[in-house]
Design a protein around this motif. Structure first.
Motif, PDB file in Angstrom:
ATOM      1  N   ALA A  60      -6.206  -4.178   6.170  1.00  0.00           N
ATOM      2  CA  ALA A  60      -5.476  -3.036   5.597  1.00  0.00           C
ATOM      3  C   ALA A  60      -6.358  -2.143   4.737  1.00  0.00           C
ATOM      4  CB  ALA A  60      -4.291  -3.537   4.781  1.00  0.00           C
ATOM      5  N   GLY A  61      -7.653  -2.485   4.573  1.00  0.00           N
ATOM      6  CA  GLY A  61      -8.540  -1.616   3.795  1.00  0.00           C
ATOM      7  C   GLY A  61      -9.339  -2.370   2.754  1.00  0.00           C
ATOM      8  N   ASN A 105       0.855  -1.194   0.000  1.00  0.00           N
ATOM      9  CA  ASN A 105       0.000   0.000   0.000  1.00  0.00           C
ATOM     10  C   ASN A 105       0.895   1.250   0.000  1.00  0.00           C
ATOM     11  OD1 ASN A 105      -1.761   2.114   0.547  1.00  0.00           O
ATOM     12  ND2 ASN A 105      -3.079   0.837   1.840  1.00  0.00           N
ATOM     13  N   SER A 106       1.050   1.846  -1.173  1.00  0.00           N
ATOM     14  CA  SER A 106       1.966   2.989  -1.311  1.00  0.00           C
ATOM     15  C   SER A 106       1.512   4.172  -0.472  1.00  0.00           C
ATOM     16  CB  SER A 106       2.045   3.427  -2.778  1.00  0.00           C
ATOM     17  OG  SER A 106       2.455   2.364  -3.560  1.00  0.00           O
ATOM     18  N   ASP A 107       0.194   4.413  -0.405  1.00  0.00           N
ATOM     19  CA  ASP A 107      -0.307   5.573   0.353  1.00  0.00           C
ATOM     20  C   ASP A 107      -0.012   5.405   1.841  1.00  0.00           C
ATOM     21  OD1 ASP A 107      -1.219   6.623  -1.953  1.00  0.00           O
ATOM     22  OD2 ASP A 107      -3.300   5.936  -1.708  1.00  0.00           O
ATOM     23  N   GLU A 108      -0.250   4.175   2.332  1.00  0.00           N
ATOM     24  CA  GLU A 108       0.021   3.901   3.743  1.00  0.00           C
ATOM     25  C   GLU A 108       1.520   4.061   4.030  1.00  0.00           C
ATOM     26  OE1 GLU A 108      -0.312  -0.180   4.964  1.00  0.00           O
ATOM     27  OE2 GLU A 108      -1.271   0.378   6.814  1.00  0.00           O
ATOM     28  N   THR A 123      -1.335  -7.924   3.206  1.00  0.00           N
ATOM     29  CA  THR A 123      -0.510  -7.680   4.399  1.00  0.00           C
ATOM     30  C   THR A 123       0.644  -8.670   4.497  1.00  0.00           C
ATOM     31  OG1 THR A 123      -2.011  -9.046   5.694  1.00  0.00           O
ATOM     32  CG2 THR A 123      -2.395  -6.673   5.757  1.00  0.00           C
ATOM     33  N   VAL A 136     -10.431  -2.669  -1.573  1.00  0.00           N
ATOM     34  CA  VAL A 136     -10.079  -2.322  -2.953  1.00  0.00           C
ATOM     35  C   VAL A 136     -11.072  -2.980  -3.907  1.00  0.00           C
ATOM     36  CG1 VAL A 136      -8.472  -4.272  -3.318  1.00  0.00           C
ATOM     37  CG2 VAL A 136      -8.115  -2.148  -4.563  1.00  0.00           C
ATOM     38  N   PRO A 166      -3.217  -3.003  -2.432  1.00  0.00           N
ATOM     39  CA  PRO A 166      -3.036  -2.322  -1.146  1.00  0.00           C
ATOM     40  C   PRO A 166      -3.647  -3.052   0.046  1.00  0.00           C
ATOM     41  CG  PRO A 166      -4.601  -1.152  -2.553  1.00  0.00           C
ATOM     42  CD  PRO A 166      -3.980  -2.212  -3.390  1.00  0.00           C
ATOM     43  N   VAL A 167      -4.510  -4.033  -0.196  1.00  0.00           N
ATOM     44  CA  VAL A 167      -5.112  -4.763   0.937  1.00  0.00           C
ATOM     45  C   VAL A 167      -4.241  -5.920   1.409  1.00  0.00           C
ATOM     46  CG1 VAL A 167      -7.503  -4.166   0.418  1.00  0.00           C
ATOM     47  CG2 VAL A 167      -6.484  -6.189  -0.643  1.00  0.00           C
ATOM     48  N   LYS A 186       0.646  -5.922  -7.167  1.00  0.00           N
ATOM     49  CA  LYS A 186       0.498  -5.660  -5.731  1.00  0.00           C
ATOM     50  C   LYS A 186      -0.854  -4.995  -5.483  1.00  0.00           C
ATOM     51  CE  LYS A 186       2.679  -1.154  -4.990  1.00  0.00           C
ATOM     52  NZ  LYS A 186       3.702  -0.419  -4.235  1.00  0.00           N
TER      53      LYS A 186
END
Ligand code: SF4
Length: 486
Positions: free
Chosen positions: A448-449, A286-289, A475, A451, A472-473, A470
């Motif tokens: 993690a969220g 997750n690039s934003d995280e 882990t 998507v 973002p969810v 990849k």
């Protein structure tokens, strides 16, 4: 400037595929094949073919303002002198000589260089050679039986050539994974407790798996045990151009995983991060995280040859010459030292100044190169270790809209490069159960969220969501997710 031709190595993984980069008078780049390269005989996968896209030149910056490399080094020296709670990260995405130079800076600060691979921190040190040291790729062609724990087509494409040669020489291939592999004679969907009894391995066999920043250490232990019990040799593939060199040159030192480093920043135990050609925004799912985490640092110092996303967040960027133009070498998964034809030493010179400013000794390219040559892996010797105690790997109970997301790593994922694999794979039973619309999307939710992602139907096991990019969810290697129609 007249046209320049550089002999170099593809940075997409640790196969060590040789190629030429041609740079014209306007700085435009093109790839030429290098037929004499032993690892790939001139062939390149689709990542290698897109390399000009990967090489974007880095600019030195201090406080968001363009600066000379000398000023950036001085600014970094001031920040690092006497600094506490400093961590260093170098995954092996540059030359061995630069990695060694980075280690010298770490020595001057009495800290270690982390390669970001958690597995090294969790297995006994006597197992490190078995994971860090590869074997000659030609030996794959002579094996009688090969157990594949990677998807070579997606992850390490130039392995396919070796596997085909092995089959022509009479080898049988058994694949352990999530979808049928055409190349394999048998495909098995089995757990670790069945590896030894089901895979039919012996001392003429080779197990091919991989180790990277998101590898579950338990999987590494399971494969090490399998090699021990059956007498088979193991080959751990790796994701960065100098993964083997970086591991070897950092040996004996602590290795924090990438996620542990990010946790350390979030918890406040790491206040300063120094990276060498390693962008956590690209490396983390997750690039934003990851960006949110890096913003908590007091100081972020980036030493890099590329204009990556992390450069924009850095307080100081020490921009070095592009990878293809560097003097230096890379150690591929076989332990072969592959030389660049470039002569640039701005990265090494900058790190020598930085090390001296921090109380360390000066060094130059030649001294570092000699040290690298001393560390060559000469030949495969069977590593010695005892059976390892393994924990049960946790996966979700499949059903009721829950499943396991598996992200298969590949060169595009590590460098966050555009790719056409922007879908996940699920089976027809899951499509029916979840009521997924043709051409629609699936929603995946983890701790993690959430998507939304396109899907395609493949013959994968029930409850498995397979991704070649990849997400973002994610882990870890396997992530428990809830799923529903978007
Ligand atoms: S990504 Fe790996 S397999 Fe593909 S060309 Fe580069 S080094 Fe070779």
């Amino acid at each position: 400037m007249k046209e320049m031709i550089y002999q170099t190595v593809c940075p997409g993984c640790n196969m060590g595929c040789g190629l030429y980069i041609r740079e014209d008078e306007e700085g435009m780049l093109a790839v030429d094949f290098m037929k004499s390269s032993p690892a790939n005989l001139g062939k390149l996968c689709r990542f290698g073919m897109q390399l000009p896209h990967h090489y974007s030149k880095a600019t030195s910056m201090v406080g968001g303002v363009e600066a000379s490399i000398e000023d950036a080094v001085q600014a970094a020296s001031i920040k690092l002198k006497g600094a506490k709670n400093v961590a260093m990260l170098a995954v092996g995405a540059t030359t061995s000589e630069e990695h060694l130079a980075f280690c010298r800076i770490a020595d001057a600060m009495s800290i270690v260089v982390n390669t970001g691979i958690r597995a090294y921190g969790e297995i006994p040190s006597e197992c490190h050679p078995a994971v860090g040291m590869g074997l000659p790729l030609e030996d794959i062609e002579q094996a009688k039986r090969i157990a594949l724990f990677v998807d070579p087509y997606t992850q390490y494409p130039l392995l396919v050539r070796r596997l085909r040669a092995a089959k022509r020489n009479g080898a049988t291939i058994v694949a352990v994974g999530w979808q049928d592999m055409n190349l394999a004679d048998e495909n098995k969907y089995i757990g670790p407790d069945q590896y030894e009894s089901e895979l039919g391995l012996d001392s003429d066999s080779i197990i091919i798996t991989d180790v990277h920043p998101h590898t579950d250490p338990e999987q590494v232990k399971q494969v090490l045990n399998l090699a021990l019990m059956t007498g088979a040799r193991s080959l751990f593939m790796k994701p960065f151009v100098d993964s083997t060199g970086a591991q070897l040159l950092s040996k004996g030192k602590g290795h924090k995983g990438l996620r542990e480093l990010m946790d350390g920043i979030n918890e406040g135990s790491i206040k300063t991060l120094v990276t060498l050609n390693s962008d956590p925004l690209e490396l983390m799912p997750n690039s934003d995280e990851a960006a949110g985490t890096l913003e908590k640092l007091d100081t972020l110092i980036v030493i890099t040859s590329r204009e990556g996303a992390v450069n924009k967040l850095a307080h100081i960027v020490i921009g070095t010459e592009p990878l293809y133009a560097k003097a230096g070498s890379f150690m591929n998964v076989e332990g072969q030292v592959l030389n660049n034809s470039g002569t640039g030493t701005s990265g090494i010179d900058a790190m020598s100044t930085l090390a001296q400013n921090l109380g360390g000794a000066a060094f130059d390219f030649q001294a570092l190169h000699n040290k690298v040559l001393e560390s060559i892996v000469q030949e495969y010797t069977r590593p010695k270790y005892r059976e390892l105690v393994c924990k049960l790997m946790e996966t979700a109970e499949v059903g009721d809209g829950r499943g396991n997301l598996v992200c298969v790593s590949n060169p595009f994922m590590w460098f966050d490069q555009p790719d056409d694999n922007d879908f996940v794979m699920v089976n027809m039973n899951m499509v029916k159960k979840l009521g997924l619309r043709k051409g629609g999307m699936i929603t995946l939710t983890s701790d993690a969220g959430t998507v939304n992602v396109r899907y395609t139907v493949r013959d994968v096991p029930d409850g498995l969501i397979l991704s070649m990019k990849k997400l973002p969810v994610a882990t870890g290697s396997t992530t428990e997710v809830a799923m529903e129609a978007a």
